[in-house]
Design an enzyme around this catalytic site. Structure first.
Site, short mmCIF file in Angstrom:
data_model
loop_
_atom_site.label_atom_id
_atom_site.label_comp_id
_atom_site.label_asym_id
_atom_site.label_seq_id
_atom_site.Cartn_x
_atom_site.Cartn_y
_atom_site.Cartn_z
N LYS A 113 0.28 -5.18 13.97
CA LYS A 113 0.26 -6.83 13.94
C LYS A 113 0.88 -7.45 15.33
O LYS A 113 0.45 -8.52 15.76
CB LYS A 113 0.78 -7.32 12.52
CG LYS A 113 0.40 -6.60 11.35
CD LYS A 113 -0.97 -7.27 10.92
CE LYS A 113 -1.35 -6.82 9.53
NZ LYS A 113 -1.07 -5.34 9.07
C1 LIG Z 1 -2.07 -4.70 8.18
C2 LIG Z 1 -1.97 -3.50 8.31
C3 LIG Z 1 -2.93 -2.57 7.95
C4 LIG Z 1 -4.67 -3.28 7.55
O1 LIG Z 1 -5.17 -3.80 8.71
P1 LIG Z 1 -6.27 -4.53 8.51
O2 LIG Z 1 -6.59 -5.56 9.67
O3 LIG Z 1 -5.76 -5.84 7.46
O4 LIG Z 1 -7.51 -3.96 7.72
C5 LIG Z 1 -2.95 -1.25 8.08
N1 LIG Z 1 -1.67 -0.66 8.04
C6 LIG Z 1 -0.73 -1.45 8.51
C7 LIG Z 1 0.50 -0.74 8.87
C8 LIG Z 1 -0.82 -2.81 8.41
O5 LIG Z 1 0.39 -3.55 8.78
#
Ligand SMILES: *Cc1c(COP(=O)(O)O)cnc(C)c1O
Length: 495
Positions: A113
């Site tokens: 993120k």
């Molecule tokens: C947010 C997240 C996901 C999922 O990603 P999306 O874009 O919501 O599909 C997968 N793994 C981790 C560690 C995340 O923080």
């Protein structure tokens, strides 16, 4: 470049406007009016660039109302080497002849993120300036664990902004919880809710579309925006690392320019994998995007059958950031695959809201099958994969990445496809010590930081930002009922 709403394509906004509002007033998500194209010659140019330059290149194709100077400045700050533990912002690690792992978690909060949320505050404050906004922007975030911390870090003490994060009280790992509840900064607020991520996300969406609340906010000099992946400003920075990991493989001679690759993506809200689809539409040579789910395998069923049905049990798993039954960004894919049929998309989303289920047309289903493959792993399989990957390759992966590795290995066995494949690794294993250690056959009871040290004995170094959490003071401990999220907002903003 202008941006339309998935539920009303008459909407026609600049990227700054779309990023400032976050979500369209009709409930739709903002999408670009077309996909800018990147030729093989452009790709060759990109191969010679640094990550920061690659990011600027991709961002400038979508965000045409920002100047090159602005974008260059943002990229230099968001992807500064010292924030990412070195010059390789998103390093690609070779595992075997076909599989590589792209580590997206070297940023400040140890999850992918960060790639988008280190950038978003720059895009948003730029957007406020461009649109002449003088109110304080209040970022409302619903998090399944990682977005919350990444957004708090990105927006901490950014002038003209305040940020409120809601997380499910029992739906995040203890490390994730500590990361959020110890967050410093004068403009931040963190609240737990009794409920799961979908409740938090629905609550936030409801506040966004509450016109009375909006007026109350305006009177006190505030305006809402979103840092969730419904905001287009989150999506573009994610398109970058699909191009960048491809270029890295070409530069290392593991791939010939123009050859196709697969990407396997641990998926929750469908934001990450959608960015991969955008990259493919722009011209990146992609064979399949493999959508990996945990036991909450609503997307596996959807991709196989064309029926999206959320009338099912919700499971809390070892990969909590993927414990999601309403994958918001799927709406953007449906808009594109229906040839921009905004009425149809609106009707699907309405059926989802009213009945919890919709079925896409045969044409859409076929197009999904052209670009996507899918699969899922339950927690036992996930932990077994963590053990196996360590045993065979001395590589320690987190639970989310392990889901993707497991799904990819099943895909490779079932299809015989030997196309080079990049696994998108979305979190540091140190965020999920307990389950990762179980995968490595360490099952004794231990405290969080003892676990951290134990995991280091497998030859990996704990990120300093996690190791130092033990000295930090918990600042936020309030729990709200899921029906009471408005009160939390009012309390923090004193309105
Ligand atoms: C947010 C997240 C996901 C999922 O990603 P999306 O874009 O919501 O599909 C997968 N793994 C981790 C560690 C995340 O923080």
């Amino acid at each position: 470049m202008r941006f339309k709403s998935t539920r009303d394509k008459a909407v026609h906004l600049t990227s700054a406007e779309a990023i400032k509002i976050g979500i369209s007033r009709d409930g739709g998500l903002f999408v670009p009016e077309n996909f800018p194209s990147v030729s093989v010659t452009d790709l060759a140019t990109m191969c010679k660039m640094s990550y920061q330059e690659r990011a600027q290149y991709v961002l400038s194709l979508f965000l045409t109302d920002y100047t090159e100077d602005e974008l260059a400045g943002y990229c230099a700050k968001a992807y500064a080497d010292e924030k990412w533990g070195g010059s390789e912002t998103t390093p690609v690690v070779r595992i075997d002849d076909t599989m590589s792992i792209c580590e997206l978690w070297h940023g400040p909060t140890c999850a992918f993120k960060d790639v988008a949320l280190q950038m978003l505050p720059h895009l948003l404050t730029g957007a406020m300036r461009k649109t002449g906004e003088d109110k304080t922007v209040v970022i409302l975030v619903a998090t399944s664990g990682d977005t919350g911390k990444a957004a708090l870090d990105g927006f901490c003490d950014v002038d003209g902004t305040k940020i409120i994060v809601f997380y499910p009280e029992n739906g995040v790992s203890s490390m994730q919880k500590l990361q959020m509840t110890t967050q410093s900064g004068k403009n931040v607020y963190v609240a737990a809710i009794n409920g799961n991520f979908d409740n938090a996300q629905t609550g936030v969406k409801e506040i966004f579309s509450d016109r009375e609340f909006e007026q109350l906010m305006a009177k006190s000099g505030h305006v809402f925006s979103s840092a969730n992946s419904i905001n287009f400003g989150r999506l573009v920075p994610q398109v970058v690392y699909y191009f960048s990991s491809y270029c890295d493989l070409v530069e290392r001679g593991e791939l010939k320019l123009g050859d196709k690759v697969n990407f396997t993506v641990p998926t929750g809200n469908f934001g990450n994998i959608l960015a991969g689809y955008y990259a493919k539409r722009m011209g990146l040579p992609v064979n399949k995007l493999i959508c990996a789910s945990n036991k909450n395998n609503i997307l596996t069923d959807f991709i196989k059958t064309g029926v999206y049905d959320r009338n099912r049990d919700f499971y809390m798993t070892a990969s909590p950031s993927m414990d999601i039954l309403i994958s918001s960004n799927l709406e953007r894919l449906l808009y594109t695959l229906s040839d921009e049929d905004d009425k149809l998309v609106a009707s699907y989303m309405n059926e989802l809201k009213e009945k919890g289920v919709y079925t896409v047309t045969g044409a859409i289903r076929e197009k999904i099958a052209e670009s996507f493959a899918c699969g899922f792993c339950d927690d036992d399989e996930t932990k077994a994969i963590i053990g196996k990957t360590y045993g065979e390759h001395k590589y320690v992966c987190d639970t989310h990445t392990a889901v993707a590795v497991g799904v990819y290995e099943k895909y490779r066995r079932e299809t015989g496809d030997t196309t080079k494949t990049v696994i998108m690794s979305t979190a540091s294993p140190f965020k999920f010590c307990k389950d990762v250690l179980e995968g490595l056959n360490v099952t004794e009871e231990m405290g969080d930081f003892e676990r951290l040290e134990k995991l280091e004995s497998f030859g990996v170094k704990a990120p300093a930002s996690l190791a130092t959490l033990r000295e930090k003071e918990v600042r936020f401990s309030e729990v709200f009922d899921k029906s009471d999220m408005r009160s939390a907002v009012k309390e923090f903003l004193k309105i």
